[in-house]
Design a protein around this motif. Structure first.
Motif, mmCIF file in Angstrom:
data_model
loop_
_atom_site.group_PDB
_atom_site.id
_atom_site.type_symbol
_atom_site.label_atom_id
_atom_site.label_comp_id
_atom_site.label_asym_id
_atom_site.label_seq_id
_atom_site.Cartn_x
_atom_site.Cartn_y
_atom_site.Cartn_z
ATOM 1 N N LEU A 1 3.097 -5.247 -5.257
ATOM 2 C CA LEU A 1 4.535 -4.969 -5.283
ATOM 3 C C LEU A 1 5.007 -4.737 -3.851
ATOM 4 O O LEU A 1 4.831 -3.644 -3.310
ATOM 5 C CB LEU A 1 4.857 -3.739 -6.129
ATOM 6 N N PRO A 2 5.607 -5.739 -3.237
ATOM 7 C CA PRO A 2 6.009 -5.589 -1.830
ATOM 8 C C PRO A 2 6.847 -4.348 -1.546
ATOM 9 O O PRO A 2 6.653 -3.699 -0.519
ATOM 10 C CB PRO A 2 6.804 -6.871 -1.554
ATOM 11 N N GLN A 3 7.758 -3.979 -2.449
ATOM 12 C CA GLN A 3 8.583 -2.795 -2.212
ATOM 13 C C GLN A 3 7.731 -1.524 -2.191
ATOM 14 O O GLN A 3 7.996 -0.604 -1.430
ATOM 15 C CB GLN A 3 9.688 -2.686 -3.250
ATOM 16 N N LEU A 4 6.719 -1.472 -3.034
ATOM 17 C CA LEU A 4 5.831 -0.320 -3.040
ATOM 18 C C LEU A 4 4.967 -0.328 -1.787
ATOM 19 O O LEU A 4 4.797 0.703 -1.129
ATOM 20 C CB LEU A 4 4.959 -0.310 -4.300
ATOM 21 N N ALA A 5 4.435 -1.493 -1.446
ATOM 22 C CA ALA A 5 3.596 -1.598 -0.254
ATOM 23 C C ALA A 5 4.383 -1.216 1.006
ATOM 24 O O ALA A 5 3.880 -0.479 1.862
ATOM 25 C CB ALA A 5 3.035 -3.010 -0.132
#
Length: 128
Positions: free
Chosen positions: A88-92
């Motif tokens: 999940l790019p937003q989480l990363a």
């Protein structure tokens, strides 16, 4: 903290009124929510009806978040590490901010706190 993609994790879509079509969908969404809250169908939502609706809604959101957490915690060590967050790019991208205790892993509690903060931010509420 940058906006965190809680909509992606919880499957919650927050509507915006950008077009007439979206306005109609937003009104339908609000009307459906009101109808769900108005348990006794008197055309009003009293405090007990609202409280019941919110308890159910928050319980569903918690279940969705728990499910998302379990799906991300692929090694089942009760934490999401940076490699697990990478899906999940937003989480990363927000890993350090969500990992409040700097343990190198995001706990379920940290994910819940970040999700609540993101929802409050999207709704226009500010932390006190």
């Amino acid at each position: 903290m940058k906006k965190f993609g809680i909509a992606m994790l919880c499957g919650t879509l927050l509507a915006t009124a950008a077009t007439a079509q979206t306005d109609a969908r937003t009104k339908a969404y609000i009307d459906a929510g009101f109808a769900t809250m108005d348990a006794n169908r008197d055309g009003k939502v009293d405090r007990s009806e609202f409280d019941r609706f919110m308890r159910i809604r928050l319980a569903r959101q918690a279940q969705q978040l728990d499910s998302a957490f379990a799906g991300l915690d692929t090694n089942q060590d009760s934490g999401i590490d940076p490699s697990e967050a990478a899906v999940l790019p937003q989480l990363a991208d927000n890993f350090a901010a969500v990992d409040a205790d700097n343990s190198g892993k995001i706990s379920k509690g940290e994910l819940r706190a970040a999700a609540a903060a993101a929802q409050a931010q999207e709704a226009g509420f500010t932390a006190r």
